[in-house]
Motif scaffolding. Structure first.
Motif, PDB file in Angstrom:
ATOM      1  N   ILE A  83      41.755  40.192  44.243  1.00  0.00           N
ATOM      2  CA  ILE A  83      41.587  39.218  42.794  1.00  0.00           C
ATOM      3  C   ILE A  83      40.152  38.919  42.681  1.00  0.00           C
ATOM      4  CG2 ILE A  83      41.982  37.100  41.839  1.00  0.00           C
ATOM      5  CD1 ILE A  83      44.774  37.043  43.476  1.00  0.00           C
ATOM      6  N   THR A  84      39.783  39.205  41.624  1.00  0.00           N
ATOM      7  CA  THR A  84      38.151  38.401  41.078  1.00  0.00           C
ATOM      8  C   THR A  84      38.221  37.584  40.188  1.00  0.00           C
ATOM      9  OG1 THR A  84      37.557  40.966  41.351  1.00  0.00           O
ATOM     10  CG2 THR A  84      35.979  39.482  40.353  1.00  0.00           C
ATOM     11  N   ASP A  85      37.494  36.288  40.460  1.00  0.00           N
ATOM     12  CA  ASP A  85      37.572  35.327  39.230  1.00  0.00           C
ATOM     13  C   ASP A  85      36.364  35.529  38.418  1.00  0.00           C
ATOM     14  OD1 ASP A  85      35.186  34.380  40.728  1.00  0.00           O
ATOM     15  OD2 ASP A  85      35.987  32.374  41.384  1.00  0.00           O
TER      16      ASP A  85
ATOM     17  N   ARG B 221      33.698  34.337  37.910  1.00  0.00           N
ATOM     18  CA  ARG B 221      32.404  34.129  38.486  1.00  0.00           C
ATOM     19  C   ARG B 221      32.000  35.285  39.370  1.00  0.00           C
ATOM     20  NH1 ARG B 221      32.355  28.180  40.847  1.00  0.00           N
ATOM     21  NH2 ARG B 221      34.604  28.213  40.416  1.00  0.00           N
TER      22      ARG B 221
ATOM     23  N   TYR C 162      40.869  35.170  36.024  1.00  0.00           N
ATOM     24  CA  TYR C 162      41.050  36.211  37.157  1.00  0.00           C
ATOM     25  C   TYR C 162      41.487  37.398  36.664  1.00  0.00           C
ATOM     26  CZ  TYR C 162      41.655  31.382  39.293  1.00  0.00           C
ATOM     27  OH  TYR C 162      41.225  30.323  39.811  1.00  0.00           O
TER      28      TYR C 162
ATOM     29  N   ALA D 119      41.505  29.387  34.152  1.00  0.00           N
ATOM     30  CA  ALA D 119      40.298  30.187  34.648  1.00  0.00           C
ATOM     31  C   ALA D 119      40.612  31.557  34.563  1.00  0.00           C
ATOM     32  CB  ALA D 119      40.210  29.706  36.320  1.00  0.00           C
TER      33      ALA D 119
ATOM     34  N   LEU E 124      46.407  36.111  36.026  1.00  0.00           N
ATOM     35  CA  LEU E 124      45.995  37.258  36.565  1.00  0.00           C
ATOM     36  C   LEU E 124      46.014  38.362  35.699  1.00  0.00           C
ATOM     37  CD1 LEU E 124      44.572  38.362  39.258  1.00  0.00           C
ATOM     38  CD2 LEU E 124      46.956  39.062  40.038  1.00  0.00           C
TER      39      LEU E 124
ATOM     40  N   LEU F  28      47.488  30.574  38.086  1.00  0.00           N
ATOM     41  CA  LEU F  28      46.790  31.513  38.252  1.00  0.00           C
ATOM     42  C   LEU F  28      47.269  32.667  37.147  1.00  0.00           C
ATOM     43  CD1 LEU F  28      45.804  32.858  42.041  1.00  0.00           C
ATOM     44  CD2 LEU F  28      45.971  34.379  39.792  1.00  0.00           C
TER      45      LEU F  28
END
Length: 171
Positions: free
Chosen positions: A38-40, A42, A117, A115, A92, A90
């Motif tokens: 997983i990449t957020d 940031r 993701y 956020a 995704l 989350l």
């Protein structure tokens, strides 16, 4: 007694009011999980283990999925209501367009509390056993899948909030 009357009565006895049914089908025993990379937003590389210690509603979605698009505001409101040290939504994304596509979508519909993701579509679907979008998993603070729903839902409904609070209180 006529067969039709008997069957109707039997079905009525087995029926559960919609308000009493959980939105997500809970497993008898929590299931172990694999995590895709997983990449957020940031650019940090994460796995589901980075969220241990809090209950997570993991929603696998894409901007090209109409039901996914429709339910995103309810996920945003759920995060605003319950998000914190004990709970996290989350969302995704498995969009091939990456964060630019997701950021534009969030901006267009006014997402404020979720956020960013993202994960590779194939790796996420294989690791999480996804057969259709949206798919949502309720993950315990220990990182185990306790419930799953394939298809959209009103994630900020009283029934969902009650179910999530019950899972949070268990551990």
């Amino acid at each position: 007694m006529k067969r039709r009357g008997f069957l109707g009565g039997a079905l009525a006895l087995g029926a559960t009011p919609a308000a009493a049914r959980p939105v997500m089908a809970e497993h008898n025993t929590p299931l172990p999980m694999l995590s895709p990379p997983i990449t957020d937003g940031r650019g940090r590389n994460l796995t589901l283990s980075d969220f241990r210690g809090r209950t997570v509603l993991l929603n696998i979605w894409a901007t090209w999925c109409a039901p996914c698009r429709d339910e995103m505001p309810t996920l945003d409101r759920l995060q605003a209501k319950l998000g914190g040290p004990e709970f996290h939504v989350l969302a995704l994304s498995i969009d091939r367009g990456g964060f630019d596509t997701v950021r534009a979508f969030y901006s267009d519909i006014g997402i404020q509390h979720l956020a960013l993701y993202a994960s590779d579509q194939l790796r996420a679907m294989m690791a999480l056993g996804v057969v259709g979008l949206p798919t949502t998993l309720l993950v315990s603070a220990e990182g185990r899948e306790v419930a799953r729903k394939v298809g959209p839902a009103d994630w900020d409904s009283p029934a969902v909030i009650s179910q999530i609070k019950h899972v949070i209180s268990k551990g």
